[in-house]
Design an enzyme around this catalytic site. Structure first.
Site, PDB file in Angstrom:
ATOM      1  N   GLY A 157       4.617  -4.690 -11.050  1.00  8.66           N
ATOM      2  CA  GLY A 157       4.400  -5.995 -10.429  1.00  8.66           C
ATOM      3  C   GLY A 157       4.769  -7.197 -11.263  1.00  8.66           C
ATOM      4  O   GLY A 157       4.759  -8.331 -10.763  1.00  8.66           O
ATOM      5  N   GLY A 172       7.087 -11.814  -8.922  1.00  6.93           N
ATOM      6  CA  GLY A 172       6.930 -13.250  -8.687  1.00  6.93           C
ATOM      7  C   GLY A 172       5.483 -13.682  -8.650  1.00  6.93           C
ATOM      8  O   GLY A 172       5.178 -14.880  -8.624  1.00  6.93           O
ATOM      9  N   TYR A 206      -1.984  11.617  -6.595  1.00 12.84           N
ATOM     10  CA  TYR A 206      -2.061  10.233  -6.141  1.00 12.84           C
ATOM     11  C   TYR A 206      -3.273  10.024  -5.229  1.00 12.84           C
ATOM     12  O   TYR A 206      -3.656  10.903  -4.456  1.00 12.84           O
ATOM     13  CB  TYR A 206      -0.805   9.845  -5.364  1.00 12.84           C
ATOM     14  CG  TYR A 206       0.438   9.663  -6.195  1.00 12.84           C
ATOM     15  CD1 TYR A 206       0.416   9.714  -7.586  1.00 12.84           C
ATOM     16  CD2 TYR A 206       1.669   9.442  -5.578  1.00 12.84           C
ATOM     17  CE1 TYR A 206       1.563   9.550  -8.326  1.00 12.84           C
ATOM     18  CE2 TYR A 206       2.835   9.272  -6.317  1.00 12.84           C
ATOM     19  CZ  TYR A 206       2.775   9.325  -7.687  1.00 12.84           C
ATOM     20  OH  TYR A 206       3.922   9.165  -8.424  1.00 12.84           O
ATOM     21  N   LEU A 246       9.671  -2.901 -10.148  1.00 12.79           N
ATOM     22  CA  LEU A 246       9.152  -4.246 -10.426  1.00 12.79           C
ATOM     23  C   LEU A 246       8.238  -4.233 -11.645  1.00 12.79           C
ATOM     24  O   LEU A 246       7.524  -5.200 -11.905  1.00 12.79           O
ATOM     25  CB  LEU A 246       8.400  -4.788  -9.198  1.00 12.79           C
ATOM     26  CG  LEU A 246       9.232  -4.917  -7.927  1.00 12.79           C
ATOM     27  CD1 LEU A 246       8.384  -5.502  -6.792  1.00 12.79           C
ATOM     28  CD2 LEU A 246      10.472  -5.769  -8.157  1.00 12.79           C
ATOM     29  N   SER A 291       8.603   2.221 -10.210  1.00 13.37           N
ATOM     30  CA  SER A 291       8.165   0.976 -10.845  1.00 13.37           C
ATOM     31  C   SER A 291       9.333   0.019 -11.087  1.00 13.37           C
ATOM     32  O   SER A 291       9.487  -0.524 -12.185  1.00 13.37           O
ATOM     33  CB  SER A 291       7.445   1.268 -12.162  1.00 13.37           C
ATOM     34  OG  SER A 291       6.614   0.198 -12.539  1.00 13.37           O
ATOM     35  N   LEU A 293       7.551  -8.245 -12.154  1.00 11.07           N
ATOM     36  CA  LEU A 293       8.769  -8.889 -11.658  1.00 11.07           C
ATOM     37  C   LEU A 293       8.662  -9.245 -10.174  1.00 11.07           C
ATOM     38  O   LEU A 293       9.663  -9.561  -9.544  1.00 11.07           O
ATOM     39  CB  LEU A 293       9.966  -7.964 -11.879  1.00 11.07           C
ATOM     40  CG  LEU A 293      10.264  -7.610 -13.342  1.00 11.07           C
ATOM     41  CD1 LEU A 293      11.286  -6.489 -13.442  1.00 11.07           C
ATOM     42  CD2 LEU A 293      10.744  -8.841 -14.100  1.00 11.07           C
TER      43      LEU A 293
END
Length: 322
Positions: A215, A219, A52, A212, A210, A217
């Site tokens: 990303g 918004g 990472y 979301l 993950s 989900l």
């Protein structure tokens, strides 16, 4: 913050973990501040890996471990950290995989980068078909017995691969995987088919990464509209967004936005709460790149998802149980 036992282990972890993939962060100082803020808010598990780095760019491998080492100075005993092994870290013939050679080399490098004498959760990043499982399991067992690692687990495994690893550990009288880490969200429910039954049977902990779905989900993205300027998918080829946010995905996104508004929650909070509502999931790893994003995600804990809302989300996301 809520804390639960990590599977059958006695150690207790926060329902939200802070992930250091740092897909949208290019500032090391800001990343460090976000980690420190997460710890201040009660998050006690920071998820890292030897590959990472800033912007999740392999040119920046190991940077996340270095950033994490600075963020936990003076509070190491209050924080649980993960790192991972198995992914490619160079171009040499032994710069990847789960051989004893690679595992032993990489754990020492990670310990130096993290400036610590132990890693709480050491995870194999992927299944390594060419390497005998006996070799991998025995190497990990030796790390636990040496005190350099507290617990071991796996990422991105299928249920049969986890089951085989558990069988090998039992046969060798070695420390077994105590947790799995896989992608899980309203837009990826693959774990429900075979992994969830295995988790219920073995009592292992589960980390959902993950949650979301990169990303989608959160918004930030509006169904039917192009990615907003400055967003992750705005920096990628249009085909990438079109593939990820297809017709079925956009229906889920729209439903999450609508229901979140009715509940007085943000879409990210609702999507995370849905993930955490599954008893098989121990914790969700937030991929927040900033303290502000994290503060929004923290609103996913401390309340119970209404059954009628969950049923609507289950129904609209049913195509993603595959």
């Amino acid at each position: 913050m809520e804390y639960v036992n990590f599977g059958r282990a006695g150690v207790r972890v926060s329902r939200l973990a802070f992930g250091l993939g740092l897909r949208g962060q290019d500032d090391a100082a800001e990343a460090q501040r976000a980690i420190e803020h997460a710890i201040d808010q009660g998050i006690n598990l920071i998820d890292c890996a030897n590959v990472y780095g800033l912007m999740d760019d392999r040119a920046n491998i190991r940077m996340s471990e270095a950033i994490l080492s600075r963020a936990i100075k003076g509070k190491r005993d209050d924080v649980l950290i993960t790192s991972k092994v198995g992914s490619e870290v160079g171009r040499g013939p032994n710069d990847q995989g789960l051989s004893r050679y690679h595992i032993m080399r990489e754990v020492e490098t990670s310990l130096r980068q993290l400036d610590t004498d132990h890693i709480d959760f050491y995870l194999v990043h992927r299944f390594d078909e060419p390497t005998p499982l006996e070799e991998t399991v025995r190497a990990l067992d030796d790390l636990v017995r040496s005190g350099k690692v507290r617990y071991v687990g796996c990422c991105n495994h299928e249920a049969w691969q986890v089951c085989k690893a558990l069988w090998v550990a039992d046969r060798l009288n070695a420390v077994p995987y105590m947790a799995v880490q896989n992608m899980y969200s309203l837009l990826n429910r693959h774990l429900e088919k075979e992994m969830f039954p295995l988790l219920r049977d073995t009592g292992q902990g589960a980390m959902a990464y993950s949650p979301l779905h990169i990303g989608l989900l959160s918004g930030l993205y509006t169904p039917g509209a192009p990615p907003p300027p400055g967003s992750l998918f705005a920096s990628r080829p249009p085909a990438a967004y079109a593939t990820m946010a297809g017709e079925e995905a956009q229906k889920v996104m729209a439903t999450v936005i609508e229901l979140a508004g009715e509940l007085g929650k943000t879409p990210a909070q609702l999507a995370l709460a849905w993930v955490l509502s599954h008893p098989e999931i121990t914790l969700a790893i937030t991929g927040a790149d900033t303290a502000a994003h994290l503060d929004d995600n923290l609103g996913a804990v401390g309340w119970t998802l209404d059954e009628s809302v969950r049923e609507k989300l289950d129904a609209i996301s049913a195509p993603f149980v595959r």
